[in-house]
Design an enzyme around this catalytic site. Structure first.
Site, mmCIF file in Angstrom:
data_model
loop_
_atom_site.group_PDB
_atom_site.id
_atom_site.type_symbol
_atom_site.label_atom_id
_atom_site.label_comp_id
_atom_site.label_asym_id
_atom_site.label_seq_id
_atom_site.Cartn_x
_atom_site.Cartn_y
_atom_site.Cartn_z
ATOM 1 N N SER A 1 0.805 -1.148 0.048
ATOM 2 C CA SER A 1 0.070 -0.029 0.223
ATOM 3 C C SER A 1 0.879 1.426 0.043
ATOM 4 O O SER A 1 0.269 2.338 -0.347
ATOM 5 C CB SER A 1 -0.869 0.026 1.217
ATOM 6 O OG SER A 1 -0.251 0.142 2.490
ATOM 7 N N LYS B 1 1.108 4.169 6.866
ATOM 8 C CA LYS B 1 0.378 5.040 5.875
ATOM 9 C C LYS B 1 0.898 6.333 5.904
ATOM 10 O O LYS B 1 1.977 6.812 6.788
ATOM 11 C CB LYS B 1 -1.158 5.022 6.355
ATOM 12 C CG LYS B 1 -1.788 3.553 6.231
ATOM 13 C CD LYS B 1 -2.008 3.187 4.866
ATOM 14 C CE LYS B 1 -2.630 1.618 5.143
ATOM 15 N NZ LYS B 1 -2.713 0.954 4.028
#
Length: 247
Positions: free
Chosen positions: A51, A92
């Site tokens: 991700s 993230k």
């Protein structure tokens, strides 16, 4: 031993012997101190998913500076743990903080407080988001997080229907990623696209930690090598003197 030269039985001067000992001692302090400092300031993590590509790939080993969640700023790549997201360490990027209004997309760019954000870390040619993000006001004390691989990242956009619009509390942050150490991709670039909204974070002391370790290793090796090198040089000098005397 000659009093005029002050040479020891090992064939090198007292001053040189003392300095080499000091170099080894100082080197040990820097080398071990650097490792201890690094262990206190940083925590290693293995990134579990794709991700964050292309910035960080799955399986990469990163070093995250142990910082308080209150010190996190826009653009930071963070390690956090949120129970509703799987209760495991995740990595993230923070794109908005408490009080910000985040939305997407305007001309394929993310907007924060109405400003279009340049995000050079995204895969080339990729829009800032594969789906629309309605204007969301981030609650105080919370963070809105996105992966750099926007098309497949399970980030805040996947939790918009949950309480607090997919944001996570600052207290969930475990560290701010400073560098990818395996493979050795080095320090992460600072996200200057967020500077128009306020100050961005500065790198942690990783470069100083590495400098201390490297300098310590050089001093230890150099100091330890001085004795044998000086001894060999002394033997050669005596051999030349004896040869000259024989002639």
């Amino acid at each position: 031993m000659s009093r005029t030269t002050g040479r020891t039985d090992e064939g090198h001067g007292r001053l040189g012997s003392t300095l080499s000992g000091l170099a080894v001692a100082l080197g040990c302090v820097l080398f071990l101190g650097g490792f201890v400092w690094g262990a206190i300031v940083y925590q290693p993590y293995t990134v579990p998913t794709e991700s964050m590509t292309p910035t960080i790939a799955a399986g990469d080993r990163v070093l995250a500076e142990r910082v308080d969640g209150g010190d996190i700023r826009r653009g930071d790549v963070v390690v956090f743990k949120q129970k509703t997201w799987g209760d495991m360490p995740m990595v993230k990027r923070v794109v908005a903080v408490g009080g910000d209004t985040v939305a997407c997309c305007t001309d394929d760019r993310l907007t924060v407080n109405g400003k279009r954000i340049e995000e050079p870390y995204l895969p080339k040619g990729q829009a800032a988001e594969s789906k629309k993000i309605p204007a969301i006001e981030v609650p105080k004390g919370r963070l809105f997080l996105l992966g750099d691989e926007r098309s497949g990242s399970l980030d805040s956009t996947a939790h918009l229907t949950e309480a607090f619009n997919g944001t996570v509390p600052r207290s969930a942050v475990k560290g701010r990623v400073d560098a990818v150490v395996w493979p050795m991709n080095g320090m992460l670039e600072r996200p200057t696209g967020f500077e128009a909204l306020g100050a961005i974070s500065s790198p942690g002391p990783l470069r100083l930690v590495l400098a201390a370790v490297v300098a310590g290793a050089v001093l230890v090796l150099g100091g330890a090598a001085y004795g044998p090198v000086a001894k060999r040089a002394g033997r050669r000098g005596r051999a030349r003197t004896e040869l000259a005397g024989a002639r």
